[in-house]
Design an enzyme around this catalytic site. Structure first.
Site, PDB file in Angstrom:
ATOM      1  N   SER B  35       0.824  -1.209   0.000  1.00 31.45           N
ATOM      2  CA  SER B  35       0.000   0.000   0.000  1.00 31.45           C
ATOM      3  C   SER B  35       0.859   1.261   0.000  1.00 31.45           C
ATOM      4  O   SER B  35       1.875   1.337   0.684  1.00 31.45           O
ATOM      5  CB  SER B  35      -0.885  -0.004   1.241  1.00 31.45           C
ATOM      6  OG  SER B  35      -1.709   1.143   1.254  1.00 31.45           O
ATOM      7  N   ASN B  83       8.630   9.364   4.615  1.00 29.40           N
ATOM      8  CA  ASN B  83       7.526  10.009   3.912  1.00 29.40           C
ATOM      9  C   ASN B  83       6.489  10.479   4.905  1.00 29.40           C
ATOM     10  O   ASN B  83       6.303   9.898   5.970  1.00 29.40           O
ATOM     11  CB  ASN B  83       6.903   9.066   2.876  1.00 29.40           C
ATOM     12  CG  ASN B  83       5.828   8.173   3.463  1.00 29.40           C
ATOM     13  OD1 ASN B  83       4.688   8.611   3.675  1.00 29.40           O
ATOM     14  ND2 ASN B  83       6.182   6.933   3.759  1.00 29.40           N
ATOM     15  N   GLY B  86       0.462  12.020   4.050  1.00 26.64           N
ATOM     16  CA  GLY B  86      -0.772  12.509   4.653  1.00 26.64           C
ATOM     17  C   GLY B  86      -1.998  11.717   4.256  1.00 26.64           C
ATOM     18  O   GLY B  86      -3.113  12.257   4.258  1.00 26.64           O
ATOM     19  N   LEU B  87      -1.796  10.442   3.891  1.00 33.74           N
ATOM     20  CA  LEU B  87      -2.928   9.548   3.617  1.00 33.74           C
ATOM     21  C   LEU B  87      -3.845  10.092   2.526  1.00 33.74           C
ATOM     22  O   LEU B  87      -5.049   9.883   2.525  1.00 33.74           O
ATOM     23  CB  LEU B  87      -3.721   9.281   4.902  1.00 33.74           C
ATOM     24  CG  LEU B  87      -2.908   8.575   5.997  1.00 33.74           C
ATOM     25  CD1 LEU B  87      -3.607   8.693   7.345  1.00 33.74           C
ATOM     26  CD2 LEU B  87      -2.643   7.120   5.661  1.00 33.74           C
ATOM     27  N   CYS B 144      -2.648   5.235  11.795  1.00 36.01           N
ATOM     28  CA  CYS B 144      -2.846   6.678  11.657  1.00 36.01           C
ATOM     29  C   CYS B 144      -3.408   7.252  12.958  1.00 36.01           C
ATOM     30  O   CYS B 144      -4.061   6.561  13.725  1.00 36.01           O
ATOM     31  CB  CYS B 144      -3.753   6.978  10.489  1.00 36.01           C
ATOM     32  SG  CYS B 144      -5.234   6.004  10.492  1.00 36.01           S
ATOM     33  N   LYS B 179      -3.006  -4.210   9.402  1.00 33.21           N
ATOM     34  CA  LYS B 179      -1.606  -3.810   9.206  1.00 33.21           C
ATOM     35  C   LYS B 179      -1.114  -3.148  10.480  1.00 33.21           C
ATOM     36  O   LYS B 179      -1.591  -2.082  10.875  1.00 33.21           O
ATOM     37  CB  LYS B 179      -1.484  -2.850   8.031  1.00 33.21           C
ATOM     38  CG  LYS B 179      -0.042  -2.508   7.661  1.00 33.21           C
ATOM     39  CD  LYS B 179       0.030  -1.787   6.322  1.00 33.21           C
ATOM     40  CE  LYS B 179       1.459  -1.517   5.901  1.00 33.21           C
ATOM     41  NZ  LYS B 179       1.523  -0.894   4.565  1.00 33.21           N
ATOM     42  N   GLY B 280       7.448  -2.696  -1.282  1.00 29.36           N
ATOM     43  CA  GLY B 280       6.981  -1.309  -1.306  1.00 29.36           C
ATOM     44  C   GLY B 280       7.953  -0.357  -1.955  1.00 29.36           C
ATOM     45  O   GLY B 280       7.951  -0.169  -3.180  1.00 29.36           O
ATOM     46  N   THR B 281       8.826   0.209  -1.144  1.00 30.90           N
ATOM     47  CA  THR B 281       9.732   1.269  -1.587  1.00 30.90           C
ATOM     48  C   THR B 281      10.519   0.895  -2.842  1.00 30.90           C
ATOM     49  O   THR B 281      10.787   1.761  -3.673  1.00 30.90           O
ATOM     50  CB  THR B 281      10.679   1.629  -0.418  1.00 30.90           C
ATOM     51  OG1 THR B 281       9.871   1.964   0.715  1.00 30.90           O
ATOM     52  CG2 THR B 281      11.560   2.814  -0.749  1.00 30.90           C
TER      53      THR B 281
END
Lengths: 273, 325
Positions: B35, B83, B86-87, B144, B179, B280-281
């Site tokens: 994600s 990072n 901010g979703l 979050c 998660k 991911g990255t």
């Protein structure tokens, strides 16, 4: 047009063909791919993401404006050592493998008949405007553009001879007065706009350079009511609209757009600075 | 088919079967896109064959669209990056209408990451998303900040995570994978809490909170000061947490995440006890990284003589004690 339809980019292998040192610590890195790539379709202002075989360090690829394109396999970037990524690329040896994603983003519009494009370049912002000038010359209309080029001193002004050779009108400015106008490139721009107004010449502004210079160009362009396009730079990890790192503050219903997919060329009216 | 040049008994990469299952559904390979590193998939179509992914996890979806944080939002650090995006996301309605149809057509396992800003919006998001066609699972992001609780993460308090998971499981028609945040003090306690609340599995780990400073400007390198650290720098921590949870809760499916760049990295997570692995990255630098990692994993399994995943998942052996002096 949606980004996915507008941009035809590829992820491909290329090798360093040549590294040329220029004055002021700048260098040109020429890369060549083994096979045909979409790089030949690059519009000035579009960029590539580059990364060598750097293992687990220098993790993200680096964004560079495309400087020169030759056919569909060969292109170059112009850079200056700024951080660790550019330092690594500055020592890349011929034959070294570089992975490339590109060409990416939205570039500059080509010149329109009856309207002169004033290309305002500051320091390391030269590459997309140099390519824009080259294209104008290749089309047989070198005077459709005019370069206003500024830097700290003589050594920061690169490849001015190309402009002369192509017949592209140009004026220079340096902070130390070593060549051209002693002062800022934006002062050249203001003087040029006065001249254009006096004779009723239609002009537009295309600019690339350090953020303070772009902010000044934006103020001048907006104050004069002249169409102004700014080629921006922002930290980006991917270059194709996934990481969302390279947000650019804009006016409008959404507070941000993306340097990589909506730009890097933005209408100055849109940018919220 | 066996490589004719291989010694008798040795496996060729093509002999290796990467299929497996996770929380009751099948995966063609154990490798998924993580994600936030994959957006909603379309951007990758130019660079990679999306149909060869084991699966993908979407950008985190909230009930209403979110526009994200000020810049700078990212910066690179040693073997990783910070990072604070901010979703940012398109919201449930646009996701279901505009983004999901493309993903559904790929024929791979689609996990939809989601979050809310308080208890009610989490539950609303789970209910509305699970009605979407072609979703294998929802991945609940509990890392979050809970605005109503004064910024405390749902993901750091087991009792809160338990209640939230239970409420979302009750309204969801697809399995919920939670998660987990590595910022929790007790990762095993968190895994146990969400498992008892009905989570079908856990993904771990999310990014680790970190920061970087530009000393010349005397400023943090990202606008929100703190951000999430990802990339190879966090892999040893992720691996340790996967291993701890797998040992304590052997029945709970774990999807390992954290700095996977190679087939060997992925195999480490499988051996530590993960049944699937997210990348991911690495996707930022190499949009087709998962294709390469898949082939590297296949080759590595052949090399160590494992024809499928069963022999390697959670196979870690203890180092034998030294003989007495």
């Amino acid at each position: 047009m949606p980004y996915e339809e507008r941009v035809s980019a590829a992820y491909f292998e290329a090798r360093v063909e040549e590294r040329r040192s220029l004055s002021g610590g700048y260098f040109v890195l020429q890369l060549v791919a083994d096979e045909a790539t979409p790089i030949g379709a690059t519009v000035p202002g579009q960029f590539v993401m580059l990364r060598g075989e750097w293992g687990r360090d220098l993790l993200n690829p680096r964004a560079f404006s495309v400087f020169e394109v030759d056919g569909d396999r060969r292109f170059s970037i112009l850079a200056k050592v700024f951080g660790r990524g550019t330092a690594r690329l500055a020592t890349a040896a011929p034959g070294e493998l570089i992975m490339v994603t590109g060409p990416l983003g939205r570039g500059f519009q080509a010149p329109r008949a009856g309207r002169t494009q004033l290309l305002v370049a500051g320091g390391v912002g030269l590459p997309p405007l140099h390519l824009q000038a080259r294209r104008a010359a290749e089309r047989g209309t070198p005077t459709a553009v005019e370069m206003l080029y500024g830097g700290r001193g003589r050594d920061d002004l690169l490849l001015v001879g190309d402009l002369s050779e192509w017949g592209v009108p140009h004026a220079l400015a340096t902070d130390d007065g070593s060549v051209g106008h002693h002062g800022r490139v934006t002062e050249l721009l203001e003087a040029r706009l006065v001249q254009a107004r006096e004779v009723g010449e239609e002009v537009e502004i295309l600019a690339c350079g350090p953020t303070p210079m772009l902010a000044a160009v934006r103020r001048i362009g907006l104050a004069e009511g002249i169409d102004t396009s700014l080629c921006l730079e922002e930290n980006m990890a991917c270059g194709f609209g996934v990481c969302l790192g390279c947000a650019v503050p804009v006016h409008g219903p959404r507070p941000y757009r993306y340097c990589c997919t909506d730009g890097p060329v933005f209408d100055a009216k849109e940018v919220r600075w | 088919m066996k490589d004719p040049a291989a010694p008798a008994g040795a496996l060729a990469p093509t002999d290796v079967d990467l299929r497996g299952e996770f929380a009751g559904f099948r995966l063609e390979t154990p490798l998924l896109a993580a994600s936030g590193c994959f957006a909603y998939g379309q951007q990758f179509a130019a660079f990679t064959d999306l149909r060869r992914l084991g699966g993908l996890v979407t950008k985190g979806i909230s009930p209403a669209p979110r526009f994200g944080n000020p810049v700078p939002r990212i910066c690179e650090t040693a073997s990783g990056m910070l990072n604070s995006i901010g979703l940012e996301n398109v919201g449930v309605d646009d996701f279901l209408g505009e983004k999901l149809p493309f993903l559904r057509e790929l024929g791979v396992s689609v996990w939809v990451n989601f979050f809310g800003t308080d208890f009610e919006t989490y539950v609303e998001c789970a209910r509305r998303l699970s009605a979407g066609q072609g979703i294998a699972a929802l991945e609940m992001n509990i890392s979050c900040p809970n605005i109503k609780k004064g910024g405390i993460e749902f993901g750091t308090v087991p009792e809160v995570a338990h209640r939230l998971t239970r409420a979302c499981v009750e309204v969801s028609s697809v399995p919920i994978i939670v998660k987990l945040s590595p910022n929790a003090g007790d990762i095993v306690g968190m895994a146990q809490a969400v498992s008892e609340a009905g989570a079908a599995g856990v993904s771990l780990i999310n990014t680790i909170t970190g920061m970087a400073i530009d000393v010349r400007k005397r400023r943090p390198r990202i606008a929100t000061t703190y951000g999430g650290l990802s990339g190879p720098a966090i892999k040893p921590i992720a691996l340790r947490m996967v291993h701890q949870v797998a040992k304590a809760l052997p029945e709970l499916p774990i999807c390992g995440i954290g700095g996977v760049m190679t087939g060997e990295d992925a195999l480490e997570f499988l051996m530590a006890g993960a049944r699937a692995v997210q990348v991911g990255t690495a996707l930022f630098a190499e949009p087709n990284a998962i294709m390469r990692i898949t082939e590297e994993l296949r080759a590595l399994l052949a090399e160590i003589g494992s024809a499928d995943l069963h022999g390697v998942i959670g196979c870690l052996e203890a180092i034998p004690p030294e003989p007495p002096v």
